[in-house]
Design an enzyme around this catalytic site. Structure first.
Site, PDB file in Angstrom:
ATOM      1  N   LYS A  52     105.412 -72.351 -60.875  1.00  0.00           N
ATOM      2  CA  LYS A  52     106.417 -73.403 -60.676  1.00  0.00           C
ATOM      3  C   LYS A  52     106.375 -74.401 -61.839  1.00  0.00           C
ATOM      4  CE  LYS A  52     106.334 -72.741 -55.667  1.00  0.00           C
ATOM      5  NZ  LYS A  52     105.905 -73.190 -54.333  1.00  0.00           N
ATOM      6  N   GLN A  96     102.152 -77.580 -51.641  1.00  0.00           N
ATOM      7  CA  GLN A  96     101.990 -76.130 -51.524  1.00  0.00           C
ATOM      8  C   GLN A  96     101.299 -75.779 -50.211  1.00  0.00           C
ATOM      9  OE1 GLN A  96     103.391 -73.958 -53.617  1.00  0.00           O
ATOM     10  NE2 GLN A  96     102.611 -72.184 -52.525  1.00  0.00           N
ATOM     11  N   ASP A 119     111.639 -78.519 -51.094  1.00  0.00           N
ATOM     12  CA  ASP A 119     111.294 -77.297 -50.366  1.00  0.00           C
ATOM     13  C   ASP A 119     112.192 -77.113 -49.141  1.00  0.00           C
ATOM     14  OD1 ASP A 119     109.380 -75.528 -51.309  1.00  0.00           O
ATOM     15  OD2 ASP A 119     107.689 -76.787 -50.693  1.00  0.00           O
TER      16      ASP A 119
HETATM   17  N1  GUN Z   1     103.821 -71.295 -49.544  1.00  0.00           N
HETATM   18  C1  GUN Z   1     104.512 -70.130 -49.481  1.00  0.00           C
HETATM   19  N2  GUN Z   1     105.813 -70.322 -49.798  1.00  0.00           N
HETATM   20  C2  GUN Z   1     105.941 -71.636 -50.073  1.00  0.00           C
HETATM   21  C3  GUN Z   1     107.054 -72.435 -50.463  1.00  0.00           C
HETATM   22  O1  GUN Z   1     108.197 -71.983 -50.619  1.00  0.00           O
HETATM   23  N3  GUN Z   1     106.796 -73.757 -50.643  1.00  0.00           N
HETATM   24  C4  GUN Z   1     105.559 -74.290 -50.461  1.00  0.00           C
HETATM   25  N4  GUN Z   1     105.398 -75.595 -50.644  1.00  0.00           N
HETATM   26  N5  GUN Z   1     104.505 -73.563 -50.085  1.00  0.00           N
HETATM   27  C5  GUN Z   1     104.706 -72.247 -49.902  1.00  0.00           C
END
Ligand code: GUN
Length: 296
Positions: A52, A96, A119
Site C-alpha cells: 500500500k 490494518q 477502507d
Molecule cells: N486485512 C485484510 N484486508 C484488509 C483491508 O482491506 N483493509 C485493512 N485495513 N485490513 C485488511
C-alpha cells in the site's frame, strides 16, 4: 475463457490516479496523503501494508506508516487514531486487520473519522453503502465492481452466488451486486459455512464470488458452463517445488473451473492488486471531498 487481469487493470487505474494527482499539484492543490497503522508483525499484514505504501509513491501520494508493537494497548491505538482524525494533512487512513486478540476490532473501527475511513469499514460508511448513498466503498468489493465493469461482464438480471459472509468482502459484495448500478442489478444468493447443499446453488450461478478462505474449494463439477468467477481467496499453501516453500492459492481450483468459465480472475494477479488500486482511488476521493468541504 477471458482472464480478468487485475494486474493490468490496477496498473491502468494507478496511471489514471497519478494523472489526477499531477493535475491537483499543477493547480496548487493539496497532495493526497494516506496513513496506515500496523500493529504487530504478522507476515501477510506487513506485506499488504508495504504494498500500500509502495502504491502511494507510485501514484504521487504522500504516505505515513505507523508501526506499533503487538503488545500495544487498545487505549494507545485509540489515541493514535484520534491523532490521525485531528491531523489536517492526513486525508485518509487505515488500520490494518487483523488486530491482536486483546484489542476490540469494532471499537477501533468505530473510532475512525468516517470522512477519513478509506477502507469503508466504519458503520456510517457501511450504512451509507447499504442505502446507496455516497460513501467510501470497501476496497475489495469496489475493485471487483471495477473489474466487472471494465471487462463489460453483464450482471443485470444474472444470478450471483457469493460464498462467504465476511464484513470485508461477502456481505458488502452481496449488497452491492443487488443494487441498481452498472455492475449490479443482479439476483443475489449469499451462502456460508452453514449453507446446505452449496453445489445446488453454485451450479445455478451465472457469477460466483468465492470469498471463504479455503484453498481450491470451488471445483469444476460445482459450476455451469459460461460462468464468471471472481476468486477473492489468497492463502499460502506449502509447496516444496518453490524456493520460498509455498505458493499462493485462491478459493477456486483454477485448472478445472477455468475450463468451464467465460471470465475468471487468476490468483495471484486478479482481485488482490485491484484492492490496493481502489484504496488509492478512495484516498484521492477523500482528498477531493475535503477540498470541496465534504459536499461530494
Ligand atoms: N486485512 C485484510 N484486508 C484488509 C483491508 O482491506 N483493509 C485493512 N485495513 N485490513 C485488511
Amino acid at each position: 475463457m477471458i482472464l480478468l487481469d487485475g494486474k493490468k487493470t490496477s496498473n491502468d487505474l494507478k496511471v489514471e490516479i497519478a494523472e489526477s494527482v499531477k493535475q491537483l499539484k499543477a493547480q496548487g492543490k493539496k497532495t493526497p496523503h494516506l496513513a496506515a497503522i500496523l500493529v504487530g508483525t504478522d507476515g501477510a499484514s506487513m506485506t499488504y501494508v508495504s504494498s500500500k505504501v509502495k502504491a502511494c509513491h507510485l501514484v504521487g501520494f504522500n504516505s505515513t506508516l505507523i508501526e506499533l508493537p503487538s503488545e500495544t494497548t487498545e487505549a494507545t491505538l485509540l489515541h493514535e487514531i484520534e491523532k490521525l482524525n485531528n491531523n489536517n494533512d492526513i486525508d485518509g487512513f487505515i488500520v490494518q486487520l487483523p488486530l491482536p486478540k486483546h484489542i476490540n476490532e469494532q471499537k477501533v473501527l468505530n473510532a475512525v473519522d468516517p470522512d477519513k475511513d478509506v477502507d469503508g469499514f466504519h458503520p456510517t460508511n457501511v450504512g451509507r453503502m447499504a442505502l446507496d448513498m455516497p460513501c467510501f466503498l470497501p476496497a475489495t468489493p469496489f475493485g471487483i465492481l471495477e473489474l466487472l465493469e471494465r471487462y463489460h461482464v453483464k450482471t443485470s438480471g444474472k444470478h450471483v452466488v457469493v460464498i462467504g459472509r465476511s464484513h470485508i468482502v461477502g456481505r458488502p459484495m452481496s449488497i452491492l451486486m443487488s443494487q441498481k448500478r452498472k455492475a449490479g442489478d443482479a439476483t443475489v444468493t449469499i451462502t456460508h459455512s452453514r449453507t446446505k447443499n452449496l453445489k445446488e446453488f453454485t451450479l445455478q450461478a451465472d457469477i460466483i464470488v468465492a470469498a471463504l478462505g479455503i484453498p481450491e474449494f470451488l471445483t469444476g463439477d460445482m459450476v455451469k458452463d459460461g460462468v464468471t468467477i471472481i476468486d477473492v481467496g489468497i492463502t499460502r499453501v506449502e509447496d516444496a517445488t518453490k524456493k520460498s516453500g509455498y505458493r499462493l492459492a485462491g478459493d477456486v481450483h483454477f485448472e478445472s473451473v477455468s475450463k468451464k468459465a467465460s471470465f475468471i480472475t487468476p490468483v495471484p494477479g486478479g482481485v488482490g492488486p485491484m484492492t490496493i488500486a481502489m484504496l488509492m482511488k478512495n484516498t484521492l476521493l477523500a482528498c477531493e471531498r475535503k477540498e470541496n468541504n465534504f459536499v461530494i
